[in-house]
Design a protein around this motif. Structure first.
Motif, PDB file in Angstrom:
ATOM      1  N   GLU A 287       0.849  -1.190   0.000  1.00 31.51           N
ATOM      2  CA  GLU A 287       0.000   0.000   0.000  1.00 31.51           C
ATOM      3  C   GLU A 287       0.889   1.246   0.000  1.00 31.51           C
ATOM      4  OE1 GLU A 287      -3.006   0.167  -0.556  1.00 31.51           O
ATOM      5  OE2 GLU A 287      -3.931  -1.728   0.046  1.00 31.51           O
ATOM      6  N   PRO A 288       0.556   2.249  -0.811  1.00 30.03           N
ATOM      7  CA  PRO A 288       1.429   3.408  -0.966  1.00 30.03           C
ATOM      8  C   PRO A 288       1.417   4.347   0.231  1.00 30.03           C
ATOM      9  CG  PRO A 288      -0.600   3.737  -2.188  1.00 30.03           C
ATOM     10  CD  PRO A 288      -0.649   2.332  -1.645  1.00 30.03           C
ATOM     11  N   PHE A 289       2.589   4.866   0.557  1.00 30.09           N
ATOM     12  CA  PHE A 289       2.706   5.937   1.540  1.00 30.09           C
ATOM     13  C   PHE A 289       2.620   7.287   0.842  1.00 30.09           C
ATOM     14  CE2 PHE A 289       5.487   8.505   4.536  1.00 30.09           C
ATOM     15  CZ  PHE A 289       4.517   8.648   5.494  1.00 30.09           C
ATOM     16  N   TYR A 290       3.287   7.411  -0.294  1.00 30.51           N
ATOM     17  CA  TYR A 290       3.093   8.561  -1.168  1.00 30.51           C
ATOM     18  C   TYR A 290       3.492   8.166  -2.581  1.00 30.51           C
ATOM     19  CZ  TYR A 290       8.159   9.364  -0.567  1.00 30.51           C
ATOM     20  OH  TYR A 290       9.527   9.219  -0.527  1.00 30.51           O
ATOM     21  N   GLY A 291       3.040   8.936  -3.561  1.00 41.14           N
ATOM     22  CA  GLY A 291       3.339   8.639  -4.951  1.00 41.14           C
ATOM     23  C   GLY A 291       3.770   9.884  -5.702  1.00 41.14           C
ATOM     24  N   GLU A 292       4.404   9.665  -6.840  1.00 44.42           N
ATOM     25  CA  GLU A 292       4.821  10.792  -7.671  1.00 44.42           C
ATOM     26  C   GLU A 292       4.809  10.394  -9.137  1.00 44.42           C
ATOM     27  OE1 GLU A 292       9.610  10.499  -8.245  1.00 44.42           O
ATOM     28  OE2 GLU A 292       8.926  11.610  -6.488  1.00 44.42           O
ATOM     29  N   SER A 293       4.745  11.404  -9.999  1.00 43.79           N
ATOM     30  CA  SER A 293       4.919  11.215 -11.427  1.00 43.79           C
ATOM     31  C   SER A 293       5.973  12.227 -11.871  1.00 43.79           C
ATOM     32  CB  SER A 293       3.594  11.407 -12.171  1.00 43.79           C
ATOM     33  OG  SER A 293       3.752  11.131 -13.555  1.00 43.79           O
ATOM     34  N   SER A 294       5.956  12.596 -13.131  1.00 44.60           N
ATOM     35  CA  SER A 294       6.884  13.604 -13.627  1.00 44.60           C
ATOM     36  C   SER A 294       6.126  14.628 -14.449  1.00 44.60           C
ATOM     37  CB  SER A 294       7.990  12.960 -14.479  1.00 44.60           C
ATOM     38  OG  SER A 294       7.439  12.207 -15.547  1.00 44.60           O
ATOM     39  N   PHE A 295       6.621  15.860 -14.465  1.00 44.80           N
ATOM     40  CA  PHE A 295       6.032  16.897 -15.303  1.00 44.80           C
ATOM     41  C   PHE A 295       7.072  17.957 -15.638  1.00 44.80           C
ATOM     42  CE2 PHE A 295       3.793  18.903 -11.282  1.00 44.80           C
ATOM     43  CZ  PHE A 295       5.006  19.275 -10.758  1.00 44.80           C
ATOM     44  N   LEU A 296       6.675  18.924 -16.437  1.00 48.06           N
ATOM     45  CA  LEU A 296       7.569  19.991 -16.864  1.00 48.06           C
ATOM     46  C   LEU A 296       7.326  21.225 -16.012  1.00 48.06           C
ATOM     47  CD1 LEU A 296       9.711  20.871 -18.980  1.00 48.06           C
ATOM     48  CD2 LEU A 296       7.797  21.743 -20.355  1.00 48.06           C
ATOM     49  N   MET A 297       8.382  21.740 -15.404  1.00 48.68           N
ATOM     50  CA  MET A 297       8.321  22.937 -14.569  1.00 48.68           C
ATOM     51  C   MET A 297       9.025  24.073 -15.310  1.00 48.68           C
ATOM     52  SD  MET A 297       9.395  20.805 -11.132  1.00 48.68           S
ATOM     53  CE  MET A 297      10.152  19.463 -12.088  1.00 48.68           C
ATOM     54  N   TYR A 298       8.460  25.275 -15.253  1.00 44.31           N
ATOM     55  CA  TYR A 298       9.078  26.385 -15.976  1.00 44.31           C
ATOM     56  C   TYR A 298       8.839  27.699 -15.250  1.00 44.31           C
ATOM     57  CZ  TYR A 298       4.427  27.698 -17.741  1.00 44.31           C
ATOM     58  OH  TYR A 298       3.100  28.103 -17.825  1.00 44.31           O
ATOM     59  N   ARG A 299       9.691  28.672 -15.550  1.00 41.39           N
ATOM     60  CA  ARG A 299       9.602  29.995 -14.946  1.00 41.39           C
ATOM     61  C   ARG A 299       8.620  30.864 -15.729  1.00 41.39           C
ATOM     62  NH1 ARG A 299      14.015  31.923 -11.958  1.00 41.39           N
ATOM     63  NH2 ARG A 299      12.961  33.952 -12.115  1.00 41.39           N
TER      64      ARG A 299
END
Length: 450
Positions: free
Chosen positions: A146-158
């Motif tokens: 069972e997950p404690f936390y999860g993440e994916s990926s994305f594009l971050m920009y200024r």
């Protein structure tokens, strides 16, 4: 509508009180004179907060003590593997990621959790995001963590830099869009690169973002029959693109740049864009961050696929030989619950909530306010992640930013070393891929013989 589209189905029953939740699941209760659950876990800030809260809240309510053994990531993976493979029973619970779960389950090292889930209705398994449910299941379809936390990926920009330069970020960018924007935003005379991407070798470093590029460019490490495909046109095109983008618009000394370096570059105003883990947004939007409020967040860039964000989670698994699995489940149920998230929000602030695992997290007004800049796009990235089919062809093993077999740790390390050398100008991309192909062929041959 596919299994991975739309919001996860919600249970209609109202949640019961926390005390009721913690007294549920009478399956396999531990000895009444030894109510201690031994937990081997990765040492990071979220786990440290859990350790601080457990005695005052979980133990006080249940009488079950928790003995934590936190270790750095590289160390904890080895210790978990050694202890669970031997089935020593020294630890009842351990943090496992979606990289290990199916392998551990198929080898009989983890206890299936379905009976506990069925009895503990307050846990609300339907609230767990579906991609995480899939990635934490075994080949038999049973739930093993069972997950404690999860993440994916994305594009971050200024956003402020883009506005100054008259640039516009598409709502759903392609990698072609990103390359063009990076070229325009790259201003070495101002001390700012167009983009930061990992070039540091390692299956958990450069290989992670690079593999998502391979997926969306139409490539794969192996076809469904375990034939290595590193020298295929699609894989080569992805590698040439990644290496070229880093060399032309990326950070100085890119072959030595990893996740922590890119995060530091963004916070110091040295990069206009960064493609990486959604977890990075929390640091960029922290109260002390110099770029807080200046960042924009959009889904992972694509080419041939609808989405391309990765999927990763630290989760809880029970060693099959544990003699107190009932008490172990009670700990997991509490640590991964809605109630625990609310507790963290009250004690440490809502931006610190171990998010990325439950639909209900993103419905909480307190969380949406604290993480408003990135909460919605993070949730979307995790929901869109498909660990079983992340590209345009069938795969022999699950995984988005990795191939879900034990041999991938060494293979990913080796190939990333070769590609990092190409980034550094020490060899061509073709030479790097030819060397990687030979390593991958050995891995594939081993699996075809099984």
């Amino acid at each position: 509508m596919s299994l991975l589209e739309g919001r996860a189905a919600r249970g209609t029953a109202a949640a019961v009180a926390l005390a009721g939740m913690l007294t549920a699941c009478g399956l396999d209760e531990g000895p009444p004179d030894e109510r201690v659950v031994r937990v081997l876990m990765v040492d990071n800030p979220q786990m440290q907060e859990l350790e601080k809260l457990t005695a005052r809240h979980f133990t006080k309510r249940t009488g079950i003590e928790v003995d934590f053994t936190p270790l750095p990531e590289n160390e904890v993976r080895k210790h978990i593997h050694d202890d669970f493979s031997a089935q020593s029973g020294r630890y009842d619970v351990a943090t496992v990621s979606n990289f290990e779960t199916e392998t551990y389950a198929d080898r009989g090292w983890l206890k299936p959790l379905d009976p506990y889930i069925a009895e503990d209705q307050a846990f609300d398994q339907s609230d767990i995001l579906l991609p995480l449910q899939l990635s934490l299941s075994g080949g038999d379809g049973k739930v093993y963590a069972e997950p404690f936390y999860g993440e994916s990926s994305f594009l971050m920009y200024r956003k402020d830099v883009f506005e100054q330069l008259g640039l516009e970020m598409p709502a759903r960018p392609t990698w072609k869009d990103v390359a063009e924007l990076a070229e325009k935003a790259d201003r070495p005379e101002k001390g700012m690169t167009g983009i930061c991407l990992r070039g540091l070798p390692g299956w958990g470093e450069m290989t992670a973002p690079f593999t998502t590029v391979v997926n969306t460019f139409g490539g794969t490490w192996f076809d469904k029959r375990w034939n290595a495909r590193l020298t295929s046109p699609a894989f080569r095109k992805a590698a040439e693109f990644y290496v070229g983008l880093v060399r032309e618009s990326g950070e100085p000394d890119p072959s030595r740049t990893g996740y922590a370096d890119c995060l530091r570059n963004m916070k110091r105003g040295k990069s206009a864009m960064w493609y990486d883990a959604t977890a990075g947004a929390g640091s960029l939007e922290a109260a002390t961050s110099p770029v807080r409020g200046k960042m924009g967040y959009v889904p992972a860039p694509v080419e041939k696929t609808r989405s391309s964000g990765w999927l990763y989670t630290w989760a809880w698994g029970i060693q099959k030989s544990s003699d107190r699995p009932g008490d172990a489940w009670k700990f997991i149920s509490w640590a991964s619950s809605k109630e625990y998230e609310a507790l963290v929000g009250r004690e440490f602030g809502w931006a610190n909530v171990p998010a990325g695992k439950r639909s209900s997290t993103y419905d909480r007004p307190q969380y949406r306010k604290a993480a408003g800049a990135f909460a919605e796009v993070t949730e979307e990235a995790i929901r869109d992640a498909d660990p079983r089919s992340p590209g345009v062809q069938e795969r022999p093993a699950p995984g988005i930013q990795f191939v879900g077999v034990p041999e991938f740790t060494a293979l990913g390390d080796k190939v990333s070393e070769e590609l990092s050398a190409a980034i550094a100008g020490e060899q061509s991309v073709d030479d790097a891929l030819r060397k990687g192909q030979r390593e991958a062929e050995r891995v594939g041959a081993g699996h075809r013989k099984r």
